[in-house]
Motif scaffolding. Structure first.
Motif, mmCIF file in Angstrom:
data_model
loop_
_atom_site.group_PDB
_atom_site.id
_atom_site.type_symbol
_atom_site.label_atom_id
_atom_site.label_comp_id
_atom_site.label_asym_id
_atom_site.label_seq_id
_atom_site.Cartn_x
_atom_site.Cartn_y
_atom_site.Cartn_z
ATOM 1 N N GLY A 10 -12.886 15.209 24.155
ATOM 2 C CA GLY A 10 -13.633 14.894 22.936
ATOM 3 C C GLY A 10 -13.113 13.639 22.266
ATOM 4 N N LYS A 11 -13.588 13.401 21.070
ATOM 5 C CA LYS A 11 -13.270 12.193 20.317
ATOM 6 C C LYS A 11 -11.764 12.042 20.081
ATOM 7 N N VAL A 12 -11.273 10.792 20.178
ATOM 8 C CA VAL A 12 -9.877 10.499 19.852
ATOM 9 C C VAL A 12 -9.744 10.477 18.334
ATOM 10 N N LEU A 13 -8.775 11.250 17.821
ATOM 11 C CA LEU A 13 -8.528 11.300 16.385
ATOM 12 C C LEU A 13 -7.460 10.300 15.959
ATOM 13 N N GLY A 14 -6.599 9.905 16.889
ATOM 14 C CA GLY A 14 -5.527 8.961 16.607
ATOM 15 C C GLY A 14 -4.357 9.199 17.535
ATOM 16 N N HIS A 15 -3.251 8.564 17.214
ATOM 17 C CA HIS A 15 -2.013 8.755 17.959
ATOM 18 C C HIS A 15 -0.981 9.349 16.997
ATOM 19 N N ARG A 16 -0.330 10.414 17.434
ATOM 20 C CA ARG A 16 0.640 11.092 16.591
ATOM 21 C C ARG A 16 1.922 10.263 16.492
ATOM 22 N N THR A 17 2.543 10.309 15.311
ATOM 23 C CA THR A 17 3.823 9.625 15.111
ATOM 24 C C THR A 17 4.927 10.470 15.748
ATOM 25 N N GLY A 18 4.991 10.381 17.063
ATOM 26 C CA GLY A 18 5.982 11.137 17.826
ATOM 27 C C GLY A 18 5.434 12.457 18.318
ATOM 28 N N LEU A 19 6.231 13.111 19.130
ATOM 29 C CA LEU A 19 5.800 14.358 19.755
ATOM 30 C C LEU A 19 5.571 15.476 18.743
ATOM 31 N N THR A 20 6.288 15.432 17.633
ATOM 32 C CA THR A 20 6.141 16.486 16.622
ATOM 33 C C THR A 20 5.780 15.927 15.247
ATOM 34 N N GLY A 21 5.392 14.666 15.192
ATOM 35 C CA GLY A 21 5.061 14.030 13.918
ATOM 36 C C GLY A 21 3.853 14.659 13.251
ATOM 37 N N ASP A 22 3.778 14.499 11.941
ATOM 38 C CA ASP A 22 2.655 15.086 11.206
ATOM 39 C C ASP A 22 1.596 14.065 10.828
ATOM 40 N N LYS A 23 1.809 12.796 11.166
ATOM 41 C CA LYS A 23 0.865 11.748 10.807
ATOM 42 C C LYS A 23 0.138 11.243 12.054
ATOM 43 N N LEU A 24 -1.162 10.975 11.881
ATOM 44 C CA LEU A 24 -1.942 10.344 12.940
ATOM 45 C C LEU A 24 -2.153 8.881 12.584
ATOM 46 N N LEU A 25 -1.878 8.009 13.544
ATOM 47 C CA LEU A 25 -2.073 6.576 13.356
ATOM 48 C C LEU A 25 -3.447 6.167 13.853
ATOM 49 N N SER A 26 -4.056 5.202 13.182
ATOM 50 C CA SER A 26 -5.313 4.633 13.677
ATOM 51 C C SER A 26 -5.018 3.857 14.957
ATOM 52 N N TYR A 27 -6.066 3.443 15.634
ATOM 53 C CA TYR A 27 -5.927 2.713 16.896
ATOM 54 C C TYR A 27 -5.081 1.453 16.713
ATOM 55 N N VAL A 28 -5.382 0.642 15.689
ATOM 56 C CA VAL A 28 -4.631 -0.602 15.482
ATOM 57 C C VAL A 28 -3.200 -0.304 15.028
ATOM 58 N N GLU A 29 -3.024 0.717 14.207
ATOM 59 C CA GLU A 29 -1.668 1.105 13.800
ATOM 60 C C GLU A 29 -0.851 1.569 15.003
ATOM 61 N N ALA A 30 -1.490 2.323 15.896
ATOM 62 C CA ALA A 30 -0.806 2.821 17.093
ATOM 63 C C ALA A 30 -0.446 1.675 18.041
ATOM 64 N N ARG A 31 -1.321 0.692 18.146
ATOM 65 C CA ARG A 31 -0.974 -0.477 18.969
ATOM 66 C C ARG A 31 0.316 -1.107 18.462
ATOM 67 N N ARG A 32 0.417 -1.251 17.141
ATOM 68 C CA ARG A 32 1.583 -1.907 16.547
ATOM 69 C C ARG A 32 2.842 -1.029 16.576
#
Length: 183
Positions: free
Chosen positions: A96-118
């Motif tokens: 399904g749809k990508v919601l974002g990239h997690r800040t680490g394996l157990t992180g509680d924040k999802l990064l946007s695509y551009v934030e995750a690239r950086r």
């Protein structure tokens, strides 16, 4: 002499006609030694996972895919352990749809695509350049000092903020060699 990023999908004949005496190096996962080592799929091992102290991945792509969160699937730590360059991708067709990239394996924040690239992709790939590829980078730098070098990649998007297509890792190699890395 300059470095150029070109599409691996362009025929070698076309590239040779346009760049007569250029050295052409395929830096994709379909390449051969030693240039395949620039692929994000190459299993260098020991790559630190951002926001996850004590966790490491074989590949940059394993980190990128492993921290991706979908509508029906959270992070997949198993992607960090893949060392054969196969089965690393995770797709929207499956999850399904990508919601974002997690800040680490157990992180509680999802990064946007551009934030995750950086925050995920750039530091992971730069770590590989600085810790696993210095000899090949020196060779590339010497080659490009003497002649035009074409780096072949499936993607040619070299703009971190252009989200219309995936980022070219060959473009990152070029920026690194030209001392133009993203801050």
């Amino acid at each position: 002499m300059p470095l150029f990023v070109k599409s691996r999908r362009t025929s070698l004949d076309t590239l040779r006609k346009r760049y007569d005496a250029a050295t052409i190096l395929d830096v994709t996962s379909r390449s051969s030694e030693p240039w395949i080592r620039f692929s994000p799929f190459y299993p260098h091992g020991g790559i630190p996972v951002p926001f996850s102290p004590g966790h490491f991945s074989y590949t940059v792509e394993g980190i990128w895919q492993g921290l991706k969160v979908f509508e029906s699937a959270d992070v997949d730590p198993g992607k960090l352990a893949i060392a054969n360059m196969k089965g690393i991708k995770r797709t929207t067709r499956t999850f399904g749809k990508v919601l974002g990239h997690r800040t680490g394996l157990t992180g509680d924040k999802l990064l946007s695509y551009v934030e995750a690239r950086r925050a995920i992709y750039l530091p992971s790939y730069k770590w590989v350049l600085e810790n696993r590829l210095q000899n090949l980078l020196a060779e590339l730098k010497q080659l490009s000092a003497d002649q035009t070098v074409l780096l072949l990649d499936y993607e040619t998007n070299c703009d971190l903020d252009d989200l219309s297509s995936p980022l070219s890792h060959a473009g990152l190699v070029k920026r690194y060699l030209e001392d133009d890395w993203y801050c």
